[in-house]
Design a protein around this motif. Sequence first.
Motif, PDB file in Angstrom:
ATOM      1  N   PHE A  34       0.829  -1.222   0.000  1.00 58.74           N
ATOM      2  CA  PHE A  34       0.000   0.000   0.000  1.00 58.74           C
ATOM      3  C   PHE A  34       0.857   1.263   0.000  1.00 58.74           C
ATOM      4  N   ASN A  35       2.007   1.212  -0.671  1.00 59.42           N
ATOM      5  CA  ASN A  35       2.899   2.380  -0.763  1.00 59.42           C
ATOM      6  C   ASN A  35       3.355   2.869   0.622  1.00 59.42           C
ATOM      7  N   ALA A  36       3.512   1.953   1.572  1.00 66.69           N
ATOM      8  CA  ALA A  36       3.918   2.326   2.936  1.00 66.69           C
ATOM      9  C   ALA A  36       5.202   3.158   2.915  1.00 66.69           C
ATOM     10  N   PRO A  37       5.350   4.172   3.740  1.00 66.34           N
ATOM     11  CA  PRO A  37       4.405   4.636   4.756  1.00 66.34           C
ATOM     12  C   PRO A  37       3.456   5.737   4.248  1.00 66.34           C
ATOM     13  N   ASN A  38       3.429   5.968   2.941  1.00 69.80           N
ATOM     14  CA  ASN A  38       2.590   7.057   2.407  1.00 69.80           C
ATOM     15  C   ASN A  38       1.267   6.507   1.866  1.00 69.80           C
ATOM     16  N   PHE A  39       0.472   5.971   2.779  1.00 72.28           N
ATOM     17  CA  PHE A  39      -0.767   5.285   2.387  1.00 72.28           C
ATOM     18  C   PHE A  39      -1.737   6.218   1.667  1.00 72.28           C
ATOM     19  N   LEU A  40      -1.831   7.440   2.179  1.00 80.76           N
ATOM     20  CA  LEU A  40      -2.810   8.371   1.632  1.00 80.76           C
ATOM     21  C   LEU A  40      -2.501   8.727   0.172  1.00 80.76           C
ATOM     22  N   ASN A  41      -1.208   8.672  -0.200  1.00 85.07           N
ATOM     23  CA  ASN A  41      -0.848   8.933  -1.605  1.00 85.07           C
ATOM     24  C   ASN A  41      -1.371   7.849  -2.545  1.00 85.07           C
ATOM     25  N   MET A  42      -1.553   6.664  -2.000  1.00 88.77           N
ATOM     26  CA  MET A  42      -2.017   5.554  -2.838  1.00 88.77           C
ATOM     27  C   MET A  42      -3.536   5.599  -3.040  1.00 88.77           C
ATOM     28  N   SER A  43      -4.246   6.173  -2.075  1.00 84.67           N
ATOM     29  CA  SER A  43      -5.714   6.105  -2.120  1.00 84.67           C
ATOM     30  C   SER A  43      -6.328   6.693  -3.393  1.00 84.67           C
ATOM     31  N   PRO A  44      -5.876   7.872  -3.874  1.00 82.43           N
ATOM     32  CA  PRO A  44      -6.488   8.393  -5.104  1.00 82.43           C
ATOM     33  C   PRO A  44      -6.283   7.463  -6.307  1.00 82.43           C
ATOM     34  N   MET A  45      -5.165   6.728  -6.324  1.00 84.29           N
ATOM     35  CA  MET A  45      -4.917   5.798  -7.433  1.00 84.29           C
ATOM     36  C   MET A  45      -5.904   4.637  -7.373  1.00 84.29           C
ATOM     37  N   LEU A  46      -6.116   4.141  -6.153  1.00 84.95           N
ATOM     38  CA  LEU A  46      -7.068   3.038  -5.973  1.00 84.95           C
ATOM     39  C   LEU A  46      -8.490   3.510  -6.276  1.00 84.95           C
ATOM     40  N   GLU A  47      -8.774   4.721  -5.866  1.00 80.90           N
ATOM     41  CA  GLU A  47     -10.127   5.259  -6.051  1.00 80.90           C
ATOM     42  C   GLU A  47     -10.502   5.337  -7.537  1.00 80.90           C
ATOM     43  N   LYS A  48      -9.550   5.767  -8.367  1.00 77.66           N
ATOM     44  CA  LYS A  48      -9.899   5.967  -9.775  1.00 77.66           C
ATOM     45  C   LYS A  48      -9.713   4.721 -10.645  1.00 77.66           C
TER      46      LYS A  48
ATOM     47  N   ALA B  11       0.789  -5.979   3.487  1.00 81.69           N
ATOM     48  CA  ALA B  11       1.917  -6.782   3.971  1.00 81.69           C
ATOM     49  C   ALA B  11       3.091  -5.911   4.366  1.00 81.69           C
ATOM     50  N   GLY B  12       3.861  -6.416   5.325  1.00 85.47           N
ATOM     51  CA  GLY B  12       5.141  -5.796   5.661  1.00 85.47           C
ATOM     52  C   GLY B  12       5.026  -4.356   6.109  1.00 85.47           C
ATOM     53  N   LEU B  13       4.023  -4.038   6.910  1.00 84.96           N
ATOM     54  CA  LEU B  13       3.815  -2.642   7.309  1.00 84.96           C
ATOM     55  C   LEU B  13       4.672  -2.243   8.505  1.00 84.96           C
ATOM     56  N   PHE B  14       5.153  -3.236   9.248  1.00 82.07           N
ATOM     57  CA  PHE B  14       5.993  -2.925  10.419  1.00 82.07           C
ATOM     58  C   PHE B  14       6.820  -4.150  10.778  1.00 82.07           C
ATOM     59  N   TYR B  15       7.919  -3.900  11.460  1.00 79.97           N
ATOM     60  CA  TYR B  15       8.719  -4.983  12.032  1.00 79.97           C
ATOM     61  C   TYR B  15       8.372  -5.091  13.507  1.00 79.97           C
ATOM     62  N   GLY B  16       8.593  -6.253  14.082  1.00 83.35           N
ATOM     63  CA  GLY B  16       8.455  -6.424  15.528  1.00 83.35           C
ATOM     64  C   GLY B  16       7.015  -6.501  15.975  1.00 83.35           C
ATOM     65  N   SER B  17       6.772  -5.935  17.154  1.00 84.75           N
ATOM     66  CA  SER B  17       5.495  -6.121  17.831  1.00 84.75           C
ATOM     67  C   SER B  17       4.375  -5.275  17.222  1.00 84.75           C
ATOM     68  N   ALA B  18       3.152  -5.842  17.255  1.00 82.22           N
ATOM     69  CA  ALA B  18       1.957  -5.111  16.795  1.00 82.22           C
ATOM     70  C   ALA B  18       1.361  -4.274  17.915  1.00 82.22           C
ATOM     71  N   ASP B  19       1.984  -4.321  19.098  1.00 83.02           N
ATOM     72  CA  ASP B  19       1.444  -3.603  20.251  1.00 83.02           C
ATOM     73  C   ASP B  19       1.878  -2.136  20.203  1.00 83.02           C
ATOM     74  N   PRO B  20       0.936  -1.203  20.028  1.00 86.46           N
ATOM     75  CA  PRO B  20       1.315   0.212  19.893  1.00 86.46           C
ATOM     76  C   PRO B  20       2.015   0.772  21.132  1.00 86.46           C
ATOM     77  N   ARG B  21       1.851   0.100  22.302  1.00 91.24           N
ATOM     78  CA  ARG B  21       2.555   0.587  23.502  1.00 91.24           C
ATOM     79  C   ARG B  21       4.035   0.237  23.435  1.00 91.24           C
ATOM     80  N   ARG B  22       4.365  -0.786  22.640  1.00 97.17           N
ATOM     81  CA  ARG B  22       5.771  -1.194  22.532  1.00 97.17           C
ATOM     82  C   ARG B  22       6.400  -0.782  21.205  1.00 97.17           C
ATOM     83  N   ASN B  23       5.571  -0.414  20.246  1.00 97.50           N
ATOM     84  CA  ASN B  23       6.065  -0.091  18.902  1.00 97.50           C
ATOM     85  C   ASN B  23       5.427   1.227  18.442  1.00 97.50           C
ATOM     86  N   GLY B  24       6.191   2.311  18.549  1.00 98.12           N
ATOM     87  CA  GLY B  24       5.672   3.646  18.262  1.00 98.12           C
ATOM     88  C   GLY B  24       5.107   3.796  16.857  1.00 98.12           C
ATOM     89  N   TRP B  25       5.743   3.124  15.899  1.00 93.25           N
ATOM     90  CA  TRP B  25       5.279   3.237  14.507  1.00 93.25           C
ATOM     91  C   TRP B  25       3.875   2.637  14.349  1.00 93.25           C
TER      92      TRP B  25
END
Length: 280
Positions: free
Chosen positions: A166-180, A189-203
């Motif tokens: 999804f053009n990570a990390p610039n997701f919003l740039n991809m949306s107009p392409m998908l829309e049209k 896929a592959g949006l972050f490494y490590g933990s999915a817990d936002p308290r442990r992973n700031g990203w």
Amino acid sequence: MIIDAHTHVDSGSKETFRAAYSELESSMDDNGIDAAIVMPMMGDDYKTRRFCEPIIEAAQTNPRVLPMAIFDPDEKDESLNAIMEYLANDLIIGVKFMIGYQTYHPKDLMVRPIIDLAAEKGVPVKFHTGATAKGQKAQLRYCCDPFQFDDIATLRPDLKVDCAHFNAPNFLNMSPMLEKNSNMCADLAGLFYGSADPRRNGWVKILQSDLYKAIVYLEDTSQIMFGSDNPICDQTEHMTFIKDFFRRHEFGQNDQRKILGENARRIYNVDAWLARRGLR
Ligand SMILES: [Zn+2]
């Protein structure tokens, strides 16, 4: 049906494939995933035929393996011939292009025969989009500019264009392409490494809101597919992330089903693929 639309296995030999697939399968079992789009790992010794064939062979009898070949311009003719043969013989569910890691554009004439045959056969093509893995030799102009994916989707309305990550990390740039472009879709896929817990992973905390903005802009979830990039990123953590994402933003059951598998099932013609193999 829950589908991971983006996984890799080390398939350099039948032995490494067996070991890597068995790890993937146990992770799929743990996460309630029915099937996965499986592509090779692309390292320095990658050869299309050697790395794709163990996956293709497994897919003939195993309905959980949906095989995707990766094109390699470093062995241009051999790779092209192999993939043309796989497409002609209905041996793969899609073709991946590692644009950015390898420096060519979606419109490059080198890949035109694959694009033409994939379009004719209704087989989607997946492009790497967005950031590349840390420390890897890559040129971002080939993969971070969503306009070139818009170009190919617009010029080829007969082609299904899947934008990995999804053009990570610039997701919003991809949306107009998908829309049209209704012939375009994107995996998560592959949006972050490590933990999915936002308290442990700031990203992950930022990801929760940025990705949501991109989806709200679209007002529709029909072009978005769950994926992990396992084993480069962890499948269990990505499943934890998506469930948390659905909880935080109150997605309806229908949207959840679509993102978790029904979109991939439709876009990648999974039922027809399995039926032709007598696997469903
Ligand atoms: Zn990947």
